[in-house]
Design a protein around this motif. Sequence first.
Motif, PDB file in Angstrom:
ATOM      1  N   PRO A   1       0.826  -1.213   0.000  1.00 49.79           N
ATOM      2  CA  PRO A   1       0.000   0.000   0.000  1.00 49.79           C
ATOM      3  C   PRO A   1       0.858   1.259   0.000  1.00 49.79           C
ATOM      4  CG  PRO A   1      -0.782  -1.567   1.649  1.00 49.79           C
ATOM      5  CD  PRO A   1       0.533  -2.084   1.142  1.00 49.79           C
ATOM      6  N   GLU A   2       0.399   2.276  -0.723  1.00 48.32           N
ATOM      7  CA  GLU A   2       1.170   3.503  -0.843  1.00 48.32           C
ATOM      8  C   GLU A   2       1.446   4.141   0.515  1.00 48.32           C
ATOM      9  OE1 GLU A   2       0.811   7.982  -2.805  1.00 48.32           O
ATOM     10  OE2 GLU A   2      -0.726   6.479  -3.230  1.00 48.32           O
ATOM     11  N   ASP A   3       0.432   4.229   1.385  1.00 49.62           N
ATOM     12  CA  ASP A   3       0.621   4.867   2.693  1.00 49.62           C
ATOM     13  C   ASP A   3       1.709   4.164   3.497  1.00 49.62           C
ATOM     14  OD1 ASP A   3      -1.334   6.658   2.051  1.00 49.62           O
ATOM     15  OD2 ASP A   3      -2.926   5.674   3.203  1.00 49.62           O
ATOM     16  N   TYR A   4       1.722   2.831   3.437  1.00 52.88           N
ATOM     17  CA  TYR A   4       2.731   2.059   4.166  1.00 52.88           C
ATOM     18  C   TYR A   4       4.129   2.328   3.592  1.00 52.88           C
ATOM     19  CZ  TYR A   4       5.006  -1.874   6.497  1.00 52.88           C
ATOM     20  OH  TYR A   4       5.851  -2.637   7.271  1.00 52.88           O
ATOM     21  N   ALA A   5       4.217   2.363   2.275  1.00 53.89           N
ATOM     22  CA  ALA A   5       5.511   2.605   1.619  1.00 53.89           C
ATOM     23  C   ALA A   5       6.057   3.991   1.970  1.00 53.89           C
ATOM     24  CB  ALA A   5       5.376   2.451   0.110  1.00 53.89           C
ATOM     25  N   ARG A   6       5.187   4.991   1.952  1.00 56.33           N
ATOM     26  CA  ARG A   6       5.639   6.352   2.249  1.00 56.33           C
ATOM     27  C   ARG A   6       6.031   6.475   3.723  1.00 56.33           C
ATOM     28  NH1 ARG A   6       4.950   9.992  -1.745  1.00 56.33           N
ATOM     29  NH2 ARG A   6       3.485   9.500  -3.432  1.00 56.33           N
ATOM     30  N   HIS A   7       5.227   5.910   4.610  1.00 56.66           N
ATOM     31  CA  HIS A   7       5.500   6.029   6.043  1.00 56.66           C
ATOM     32  C   HIS A   7       6.831   5.375   6.408  1.00 56.66           C
ATOM     33  CE1 HIS A   7       4.785   6.296  10.348  1.00 56.66           C
ATOM     34  NE2 HIS A   7       5.040   5.004  10.448  1.00 56.66           N
TER      35      HIS A   7
ATOM     36  N   ILE B   1      15.405   0.354   0.348  1.00 60.42           N
ATOM     37  CA  ILE B   1      15.265   0.865   1.716  1.00 60.42           C
ATOM     38  C   ILE B   1      16.539   1.619   2.084  1.00 60.42           C
ATOM     39  CG2 ILE B   1      16.157  -1.268   2.767  1.00 60.42           C
ATOM     40  CD1 ILE B   1      14.028  -0.858   4.991  1.00 60.42           C
ATOM     41  N   PRO B   2      16.423   2.784   2.763  1.00 62.82           N
ATOM     42  CA  PRO B   2      17.636   3.535   3.117  1.00 62.82           C
ATOM     43  C   PRO B   2      18.296   3.050   4.400  1.00 62.82           C
ATOM     44  CG  PRO B   2      15.695   4.797   3.703  1.00 62.82           C
ATOM     45  CD  PRO B   2      15.198   3.550   3.039  1.00 62.82           C
ATOM     46  N   ASP B   3      17.510   2.424   5.295  1.00 59.62           N
ATOM     47  CA  ASP B   3      18.047   1.976   6.582  1.00 59.62           C
ATOM     48  C   ASP B   3      17.421   0.630   6.938  1.00 59.62           C
ATOM     49  OD1 ASP B   3      19.056   1.608   9.079  1.00 59.62           O
ATOM     50  OD2 ASP B   3      17.900   3.213  10.037  1.00 59.62           O
ATOM     51  N   PRO B   4      18.153  -0.482   6.744  1.00 59.26           N
ATOM     52  CA  PRO B   4      17.572  -1.809   6.957  1.00 59.26           C
ATOM     53  C   PRO B   4      17.656  -2.287   8.403  1.00 59.26           C
ATOM     54  CG  PRO B   4      19.773  -2.026   6.083  1.00 59.26           C
ATOM     55  CD  PRO B   4      19.531  -0.547   6.218  1.00 59.26           C
ATOM     56  N   SER B   5      17.940  -1.378   9.363  1.00 60.23           N
ATOM     57  CA  SER B   5      18.134  -1.807  10.750  1.00 60.23           C
ATOM     58  C   SER B   5      16.823  -2.207  11.428  1.00 60.23           C
ATOM     59  CB  SER B   5      18.817  -0.694  11.555  1.00 60.23           C
ATOM     60  OG  SER B   5      18.018   0.479  11.566  1.00 60.23           O
ATOM     61  N   ASN B   6      15.685  -1.718  10.930  1.00 61.20           N
ATOM     62  CA  ASN B   6      14.392  -2.070  11.520  1.00 61.20           C
ATOM     63  C   ASN B   6      13.896  -3.380  10.892  1.00 61.20           C
ATOM     64  OD1 ASN B   6      11.865  -2.238  12.629  1.00 61.20           O
ATOM     65  ND2 ASN B   6      11.158  -0.227  11.910  1.00 61.20           N
ATOM     66  N   ILE B   7      14.219  -4.500  11.561  1.00 64.86           N
ATOM     67  CA  ILE B   7      13.872  -5.806  10.982  1.00 64.86           C
ATOM     68  C   ILE B   7      12.380  -6.093  11.069  1.00 64.86           C
ATOM     69  CG2 ILE B   7      16.158  -6.766  11.402  1.00 64.86           C
ATOM     70  CD1 ILE B   7      15.047  -8.101  13.896  1.00 64.86           C
ATOM     71  N   ASP B   8      11.652  -5.351  11.917  1.00 60.48           N
ATOM     72  CA  ASP B   8      10.201  -5.578  12.014  1.00 60.48           C
ATOM     73  C   ASP B   8       9.510  -5.300  10.682  1.00 60.48           C
ATOM     74  OD1 ASP B   8      10.442  -6.267  14.642  1.00 60.48           O
ATOM     75  OD2 ASP B   8       9.960  -4.264  15.418  1.00 60.48           O
ATOM     76  N   ILE B   9      10.068  -4.357   9.911  1.00 54.00           N
ATOM     77  CA  ILE B   9       9.469  -4.027   8.611  1.00 54.00           C
ATOM     78  C   ILE B   9       9.470  -5.247   7.699  1.00 54.00           C
ATOM     79  CG2 ILE B   9       9.830  -2.700   6.476  1.00 54.00           C
ATOM     80  CD1 ILE B   9      10.692  -0.367   8.128  1.00 54.00           C
ATOM     81  N   PHE B  10      10.543  -6.015   7.729  1.00 54.55           N
ATOM     82  CA  PHE B  10      10.633  -7.183   6.845  1.00 54.55           C
ATOM     83  C   PHE B  10       9.600  -8.242   7.229  1.00 54.55           C
ATOM     84  CE2 PHE B  10      14.999  -5.388   7.018  1.00 54.55           C
ATOM     85  CZ  PHE B  10      15.059  -4.924   5.719  1.00 54.55           C
TER      86      PHE B  10
ATOM     87  N   MET C   1       2.353  -9.297   4.848  1.00 53.74           N
ATOM     88  CA  MET C   1       1.463  -8.516   3.990  1.00 53.74           C
ATOM     89  C   MET C   1       1.455  -9.053   2.560  1.00 53.74           C
ATOM     90  SD  MET C   1       1.860  -4.451   3.122  1.00 53.74           S
ATOM     91  CE  MET C   1       2.034  -4.039   4.859  1.00 53.74           C
ATOM     92  N   THR C   2       2.626  -9.411   2.046  1.00 51.81           N
ATOM     93  CA  THR C   2       2.751  -9.808   0.642  1.00 51.81           C
ATOM     94  C   THR C   2       2.789 -11.316   0.436  1.00 51.81           C
ATOM     95  OG1 THR C   2       5.170  -9.753   0.756  1.00 51.81           O
ATOM     96  CG2 THR C   2       4.048  -7.697   0.157  1.00 51.81           C
ATOM     97  N   LYS C   3       2.977 -12.044   1.583  1.00 51.24           N
ATOM     98  CA  LYS C   3       3.137 -13.507   1.517  1.00 51.24           C
ATOM     99  C   LYS C   3       4.311 -13.880   0.614  1.00 51.24           C
ATOM    100  CE  LYS C   3      -1.681 -14.610   2.539  1.00 51.24           C
ATOM    101  NZ  LYS C   3      -1.993 -13.244   3.016  1.00 51.24           N
ATOM    102  N   MET C   4       5.388 -13.086   0.726  1.00 49.63           N
ATOM    103  CA  MET C   4       6.597 -13.313  -0.070  1.00 49.63           C
ATOM    104  C   MET C   4       7.820 -13.130   0.821  1.00 49.63           C
ATOM    105  SD  MET C   4       5.654 -11.255  -3.590  1.00 49.63           S
ATOM    106  CE  MET C   4       6.898 -12.095  -4.558  1.00 49.63           C
ATOM    107  N   GLU C   5       8.949 -13.685   0.367  1.00 53.21           N
ATOM    108  CA  GLU C   5      10.216 -13.414   1.022  1.00 53.21           C
ATOM    109  C   GLU C   5      10.668 -11.998   0.642  1.00 53.21           C
ATOM    110  OE1 GLU C   5      12.034 -15.311   3.128  1.00 53.21           O
ATOM    111  OE2 GLU C   5      10.373 -16.770   3.149  1.00 53.21           O
ATOM    112  N   ILE C   6      11.247 -11.288   1.607  1.00 54.92           N
ATOM    113  CA  ILE C   6      11.654  -9.899   1.369  1.00 54.92           C
ATOM    114  C   ILE C   6      13.175  -9.805   1.353  1.00 54.92           C
ATOM    115  CG2 ILE C   6      11.490  -7.514   2.164  1.00 54.92           C
ATOM    116  CD1 ILE C   6       8.826  -8.751   1.282  1.00 54.92           C
TER     117      ILE C   6
ATOM    118  N   GLU D   1       6.556   8.897  -8.427  1.00 51.84           N
ATOM    119  CA  GLU D   1       6.492   8.450  -9.825  1.00 51.84           C
ATOM    120  C   GLU D   1       5.598   7.214  -9.974  1.00 51.84           C
ATOM    121  OE1 GLU D   1       9.371   6.342 -13.144  1.00 51.84           O
ATOM    122  OE2 GLU D   1      10.274   7.379 -11.445  1.00 51.84           O
ATOM    123  N   ILE D   2       5.771   6.206  -9.104  1.00 49.66           N
ATOM    124  CA  ILE D   2       5.044   4.950  -9.331  1.00 49.66           C
ATOM    125  C   ILE D   2       3.624   4.977  -8.770  1.00 49.66           C
ATOM    126  CG2 ILE D   2       7.190   3.643  -9.391  1.00 49.66           C
ATOM    127  CD1 ILE D   2       6.448   2.483  -6.671  1.00 49.66           C
ATOM    128  N   TYR D   3       3.419   5.732  -7.675  1.00 52.20           N
ATOM    129  CA  TYR D   3       2.046   5.848  -7.163  1.00 52.20           C
ATOM    130  C   TYR D   3       1.383   7.093  -7.752  1.00 52.20           C
ATOM    131  CZ  TYR D   3       3.141   2.139  -3.830  1.00 52.20           C
ATOM    132  OH  TYR D   3       3.491   0.949  -3.260  1.00 52.20           O
TER     133      TYR D   3
END
Length: 550
Positions: free
Chosen positions: A79-85, A102-111, A117-122, A138-140
């Motif tokens: 979702p766009e809101d999730y991506a922007r946040h 991603i600019p900062d991958p230290s927050n592993i909870d996002i993965f 959410m996507t039922k995919m490996e991230i 551009e994409i949204y």
Amino acid sequence: MAKKRIGEMLIDAGAITPEQLHEGLKKQKETGEPLGKVITRLGFLSEHDFIIALSQQLNLPYLFLNNYNFDPEVKTLIPEDYARHNKIIPLFKIDSTLMIGIPDPSNIDIFDELSRMTKMEIEPTLCAESEIMESLDEIYGTSRDMDTVMEKIRILDRDKKPTSGEESPMIKLVELMFHQAVKMKASDIHIEPEETELRVRYRVDGVMQNIYHHPADLQDEIISRVKVMSNLNITEKRVPQDGRFNMTIGENRFDFRVSTLPTVYGENVVIRILDQSSIHMKLADLGMAPEMLKTFNRVLFEPNGIILVTGPTGSGKSTTLYAALNTINTPDKNIITIEDPVEYRLPLVRQSNVNHKIGLTFAAGLRSILRQDPDIIMVGEIRDGETATVAVQAAMTGHLVLSTLHTNDTVSSATRLIEMGVEHFLVASSTKAIVAQRLVRKICDQCKIAYEPDQAVLEELNLANIKQKIKFYKGQGCKHCRQTGYKGRVGLYEILVFTEEIRRLIVAKAGYDTLLDKALEEGLIQLKFDGIRKVIQGVTSLDEVFRVSS
């Protein structure tokens, strides 16, 4: 062996100094932001260099998004809101794996959240935050948001109001218009009623661009909404009105100056956008050649006299004056301005607006300012002989006066003051320097290409006898510049400093041609030739220089 911290790696690589790291860590404690964001904002390191260093530390791939072609299917997975946040962006998928930027991958909870959410490996890829946020647009896209709002307006029963807590689609429509204009760095929004539609155009880099075409039946609601925001009378449509409002978009505060004008198809609305962060503009940012900048700085610090900035409407004169005031604005100076209107609020500076309804003209305001014990005075514009005479008198009595004129070049500004009724000897003795300027569009860095100009062009520019090959540049057009080939603007300048010879000729009532010949003999670089220099440097195109200086 323990893995080095990112700061240590940057020092070892010579990217930053230990002192810069110390300052960055100190600022990080104050703001709580990631170290990379802090040191790039402080200007110690580019985002790209930081991303490369971070990828080495974390052993992760990195990707620059400037010319990346996105898979249109993957945007539906997040979702766009999730991506922007969370400042992430979907890149592509391979089988059951989704690659994200991603600019900062230290927050592993996002993965974990994304995987559920996507039922995919991230799998993460490091990307610059600014490029992620620009690519999300551009994409949204704001256009998609606009389409959604228009659809709501079409299906909404006009007799029904939105339910409690729901934002009116019309309010959202107008808000998106402002957000889109700011994103495109537009200077003005034009809302133009036609017989069968309402056209919205933005002025971007000095050139008008068609943006939206709305149904004519939305005209009254859109214009009324803008008038409400500007505290204008929505029932009065027969006379012009002026208003203003402000809004925070992103991290910046913007002022919107609104003007309405009755036309045969309804009220035409023009909205000037003023970015308050621009008050920090410095002279070095304007594009003056080093020798011109040195000259201008020198005359700015003289204790008295007049410095004029000249050019047509929209040539950046006010920006130059504000940058000049920023340069000389210190606590030991009393600076007062009279403007029409005040565009940017400057600290320590007493600023006032002209008000013709009560007789507060430039001349009247200038007389009042002289009773306020000023050191430096800025007059928005010298429009008549009375203002010119009072400005000259102020300069002769020990004040530094900055102002603007509407003339074509530096030499004609001197003769214009005389035509306004100022005595020749007063013009000669009071004027320190005149700056003429124009704004040209800069070639987009993302799609810039070089080419060799025709011999006929080189001969016309008196460049045919130069031995080394001369290359000019142009923009091919890309997504970053909306296929225009240009992004941003820069100034062309000529600076005439009043020497003893120039003063002597003015007192002797010499004409324009004689003054120009003497100025050229003393080294005056005219606007056109400052432009050609910027063409050779690859800053702008020859077409742009001819457009503003021919």
